[in-house]
Design an enzyme around this catalytic site. Structure first.
Site, PDB file in Angstrom:
ATOM      1  N   GLY A  50       0.733  -1.225   0.067  1.00 39.95           N
ATOM      2  CA  GLY A  50       0.183  -0.079  -0.074  1.00 39.95           C
ATOM      3  C   GLY A  50       0.852   1.300   0.057  1.00 39.95           C
ATOM      4  N   CYS A  51       1.999   1.092   0.096  1.00 46.66           N
ATOM      5  CA  CYS A  51       3.064   2.258   0.071  1.00 46.66           C
ATOM      6  C   CYS A  51       3.710   2.213  -1.370  1.00 46.66           C
ATOM      7  CB  CYS A  51       4.255   1.933   0.877  1.00 46.66           C
ATOM      8  SG  CYS A  51       3.857   1.887   2.600  1.00 46.66           S
ATOM      9  N   GLU A  52       3.810   3.279  -2.145  1.00 45.38           N
ATOM     10  CA  GLU A  52       4.589   3.358  -3.384  1.00 45.38           C
ATOM     11  C   GLU A  52       5.917   3.187  -3.325  1.00 45.38           C
ATOM     12  OE1 GLU A  52       3.858   7.172  -5.418  1.00 45.38           O
ATOM     13  OE2 GLU A  52       1.712   6.996  -5.431  1.00 45.38           O
ATOM     14  N   SER A  53       6.434   3.935  -2.053  1.00 48.56           N
ATOM     15  CA  SER A  53       7.949   3.148  -1.700  1.00 48.56           C
ATOM     16  C   SER A  53       8.158   2.046  -1.214  1.00 48.56           C
ATOM     17  CB  SER A  53       8.578   4.561  -0.706  1.00 48.56           C
ATOM     18  OG  SER A  53       8.250   5.710  -1.288  1.00 48.56           O
ATOM     19  N   GLY A 121       0.195   5.742   2.402  1.00 44.93           N
ATOM     20  CA  GLY A 121       1.485   4.672   2.534  1.00 44.93           C
ATOM     21  C   GLY A 121       1.688   4.686   4.181  1.00 44.93           C
TER      22      GLY A 121
END
Length: 135
Positions: A50-53, A121
């Site tokens: 759920g985090c882009e990073s 995120g």
């Protein structure tokens, strides 16, 4: 619910910051102070989805209080995660359920920094903490 000591100190530091640039610098410094996770901890099982990073999270219960450690490949996210850890480390599972993430970053004067994707995120990180620490 009162803040953990380190969180209260961080809050004071951010509230004393003279404007946005100084807060952004502080954010980076907090991220740089995050203890590194071992390569063994940076595994798929510890990755927060759920985090882009890339963000990895581990947690452990000590005497009824949770201690989390985390890392990210993105410097800005590391800073935000470091501040989240200050807010939640040492809490019980019940207290963890009551943490208000938007309110915490608002108090720090960092809500501007939270784009919808960063916000999602960080919510995913908090959600993962809550999964690791069921009531």
């Amino acid at each position: 619910m009162s803040l953990p000591v380190e969180a209260a100190e961080a809050l004071q530091t951010f509230q004393n910051a003279a404007g946005w640039e100084q807060r952004a610098r502080l954010l980076m410094q907090f991220g740089d102070c995050l203890p590194p996770l071992s390569d063994a901890d940076k595994c798929e099982a510890n990755r927060v989805h759920g985090c882009e990073s890339q963000v990895w999270l581990v947690g452990e219960l000590r005497d009824g209080h949770w201690q989390f450690a985390a890392s990210s490949d993105a410097r800005m996210i590391r800073g935000l995660v470091a501040l989240l850890l200050l807010r939640v480390n040492g809490l019980t599972a019940g207290e963890l359920q009551q943490v208000d993430l938007p309110d915490w970053f608002n108090q720090l004067g960092l809500s501007r920094q939270l784009s919808p994707s960063r916000s999602n995120g960080l919510n995913a990180v908090l959600q993962r903490m809550r999964e690791l620490a069921p009531d």
